[in-house]
Motif scaffolding. Sequence first.
Motif, PDB file in Angstrom:
ATOM      1  N   SER A 236     -72.621  13.756  13.446  1.00 19.35           N
ATOM      2  CA  SER A 236     -73.620  14.289  14.377  1.00 19.35           C
ATOM      3  C   SER A 236     -74.990  14.475  13.731  1.00 19.35           C
ATOM      4  CB  SER A 236     -73.146  15.622  14.959  1.00 19.35           C
ATOM      5  OG  SER A 236     -73.120  16.620  13.952  1.00 19.35           O
ATOM      6  N   THR A 237     -75.028  14.483  12.399  1.00 18.29           N
ATOM      7  CA  THR A 237     -76.298  14.674  11.689  1.00 18.29           C
ATOM      8  C   THR A 237     -77.022  13.361  11.413  1.00 18.29           C
ATOM      9  OG1 THR A 237     -75.095  14.594   9.607  1.00 18.29           O
ATOM     10  CG2 THR A 237     -75.451  16.775  10.568  1.00 18.29           C
ATOM     11  N   MET A 238     -76.364  12.230  11.684  1.00 24.79           N
ATOM     12  CA  MET A 238     -76.945  10.939  11.316  1.00 24.79           C
ATOM     13  C   MET A 238     -78.274  10.680  12.003  1.00 24.79           C
ATOM     14  SD  MET A 238     -73.886   8.132  10.999  1.00 24.79           S
ATOM     15  CE  MET A 238     -72.774   8.126   9.598  1.00 24.79           C
ATOM     16  N   GLY A 239     -78.329  10.923  13.315  1.00 25.35           N
ATOM     17  CA  GLY A 239     -79.536  10.611  14.077  1.00 25.35           C
ATOM     18  C   GLY A 239     -80.763  11.303  13.524  1.00 25.35           C
TER      19      GLY A 239
ATOM     20  N   ALA B 183     -79.481   0.916   5.780  1.00 24.55           N
ATOM     21  CA  ALA B 183     -78.038   0.670   5.806  1.00 24.55           C
ATOM     22  C   ALA B 183     -77.527   0.270   4.424  1.00 24.55           C
ATOM     23  CB  ALA B 183     -77.722  -0.415   6.833  1.00 24.55           C
ATOM     24  N   ALA B 184     -78.301  -0.551   3.710  1.00 25.92           N
ATOM     25  CA  ALA B 184     -77.872  -1.031   2.393  1.00 25.92           C
ATOM     26  C   ALA B 184     -77.776   0.112   1.388  1.00 25.92           C
ATOM     27  CB  ALA B 184     -78.841  -2.104   1.895  1.00 25.92           C
ATOM     28  N   VAL B 185     -78.812   0.941   1.325  1.00 27.21           N
ATOM     29  CA  VAL B 185     -78.818   2.042   0.355  1.00 27.21           C
ATOM     30  C   VAL B 185     -77.752   3.076   0.717  1.00 27.21           C
ATOM     31  CG1 VAL B 185     -80.187   3.902  -0.662  1.00 27.21           C
ATOM     32  CG2 VAL B 185     -81.265   1.697  -0.142  1.00 27.21           C
ATOM     33  N   ARG B 186     -77.655   3.388   1.996  1.00 23.73           N
ATOM     34  CA  ARG B 186     -76.630   4.341   2.434  1.00 23.73           C
ATOM     35  C   ARG B 186     -75.237   3.841   2.072  1.00 23.73           C
ATOM     36  NH1 ARG B 186     -75.135   4.961   8.703  1.00 23.73           N
ATOM     37  NH2 ARG B 186     -74.490   2.823   8.252  1.00 23.73           N
TER      38      ARG B 186
ATOM     39  N   VAL C   5     -81.091   9.873   2.693  1.00 30.28           N
ATOM     40  CA  VAL C   5     -80.213   8.714   2.507  1.00 30.28           C
ATOM     41  C   VAL C   5     -78.989   9.087   1.668  1.00 30.28           C
ATOM     42  CG1 VAL C   5     -81.193   7.731   0.367  1.00 30.28           C
ATOM     43  CG2 VAL C   5     -80.274   6.213   2.136  1.00 30.28           C
ATOM     44  N   PHE C   6     -79.150  10.024   0.723  1.00 31.52           N
ATOM     45  CA  PHE C   6     -78.000  10.512  -0.044  1.00 31.52           C
ATOM     46  C   PHE C   6     -77.025  11.230   0.882  1.00 31.52           C
ATOM     47  CE2 PHE C   6     -75.738  13.804  -2.387  1.00 31.52           C
ATOM     48  CZ  PHE C   6     -75.210  13.089  -3.447  1.00 31.52           C
ATOM     49  N   PHE C   7     -77.555  12.043   1.774  1.00 31.69           N
ATOM     50  CA  PHE C   7     -76.712  12.757   2.735  1.00 31.69           C
ATOM     51  C   PHE C   7     -75.973  11.766   3.628  1.00 31.69           C
ATOM     52  CE2 PHE C   7     -75.871  14.736   6.803  1.00 31.69           C
ATOM     53  CZ  PHE C   7     -75.283  15.932   6.431  1.00 31.69           C
ATOM     54  N   LEU C   8     -76.682  10.745   4.109  1.00 29.43           N
ATOM     55  CA  LEU C   8     -76.068   9.732   4.963  1.00 29.43           C
ATOM     56  C   LEU C   8     -74.939   9.008   4.243  1.00 29.43           C
ATOM     57  CD1 LEU C   8     -79.197   8.108   6.670  1.00 29.43           C
ATOM     58  CD2 LEU C   8     -77.354   9.324   7.843  1.00 29.43           C
ATOM     59  N   GLY C   9     -75.171   8.631   2.997  1.00 31.01           N
ATOM     60  CA  GLY C   9     -74.189   7.840   2.267  1.00 31.01           C
ATOM     61  C   GLY C   9     -72.972   8.625   1.816  1.00 31.01           C
ATOM     62  N   VAL C  10     -73.190   9.834   1.310  1.00 27.35           N
ATOM     63  CA  VAL C  10     -72.096  10.606   0.716  1.00 27.35           C
ATOM     64  C   VAL C  10     -71.385  11.480   1.732  1.00 27.35           C
ATOM     65  CG1 VAL C  10     -71.516  12.364  -0.996  1.00 27.35           C
ATOM     66  CG2 VAL C  10     -73.151  10.560  -1.566  1.00 27.35           C
TER      67      VAL C  10
END
Length: 240
Positions: A28-31, A45-48, A209-214
Motif C-alpha cells: 500500500s506504500t508503493m504508490g 524498476a531496475a534499481v528496486r 527506492v530502498f524502501f520499495l526494494g527491501v
Amino acid sequence: MQRIIKSTHSISKPLARIMMISVALCWSTMGVAFKFIDWDPLVIAAVRNLLTFLFLAAYRRSLKISFKKDVIVGAFIAYLTQTAFTYANKYTSAANAIVLQYTNPVFVLLISWLLLRQKIKTRDIVLSLIMIGGTALFFLDDLSAGQLLGNVCGLISGVGMACSILYACNNPADLQEYTMLNSLISVVVGIPAAIQNPPQFSVASLIAVFFLGVVASGIATVLMAKAAPRLASVEVSMLL
C-alpha cells in the motif's frame, strides 16, 4: 516443491491471513514511494528489483535460480505486473493507479471461472464488487481522467495482479525464486534506460527506492510465499 509444501504446512490459516494483510500494508506504500523518485520508470524498476534480488538472495542464502518452465512463467507474470504498475504511477495519479490495480478481484473470479473451471460463489462476487466500490469511493476526490497510457497500465497491472495471485496460490513454483528471476530481468531491461536517462540521486529518492526494494517488495515476497499457498485465490485477492 517439498520445501514449499513444508513451509506452507508450518503455518495456520489465521496466521496466513495475518501475513497476507502484512503484504497488503507493504504494497500500500508503493504508490506514495514512487512519487519521491523522479527517474525513468524502467530505471526505478531496475534499481528496486536489484535490491529485492539481493534481499531475497540473503534470505534464501542462495543465488541459485532454476530456469524451469514454472519459474520462467511466474517471473514473466511478475515482471509484467510490476512494470505496468510502475508506469501507471508515473503517468496517472496514484489514486487512479491504485483503484485500477485493485479491480483484480473481478479478474481473479473471471479467470478462475473461465480458465480454471472453478465454481464461483455468489458471496465472492458480491464481496468483490463491494470492495472495488469501496476502494473507488475512498479515492473519489482524487480520481481524474489522467493520461490514457497511465490508466491502461493501471488496468493491465490489475489483470497481472490477478494472474500473480492465482499463480502463487495454485502453482508449486517457489515465489521467492521466480521473483529473483523477475528481478534480474528487470535489471537487464533497465540498464539501457539508465544509460540513456541517468537517474538523479537524492536522499529522498534513495530512501524511497530502498524502501520499495527491501520492504514493499522483498519482505512482502517472503510473507506472500509462505501465506498464499495456504489460502484460496479469491480470499488472497480480497485480503490484499
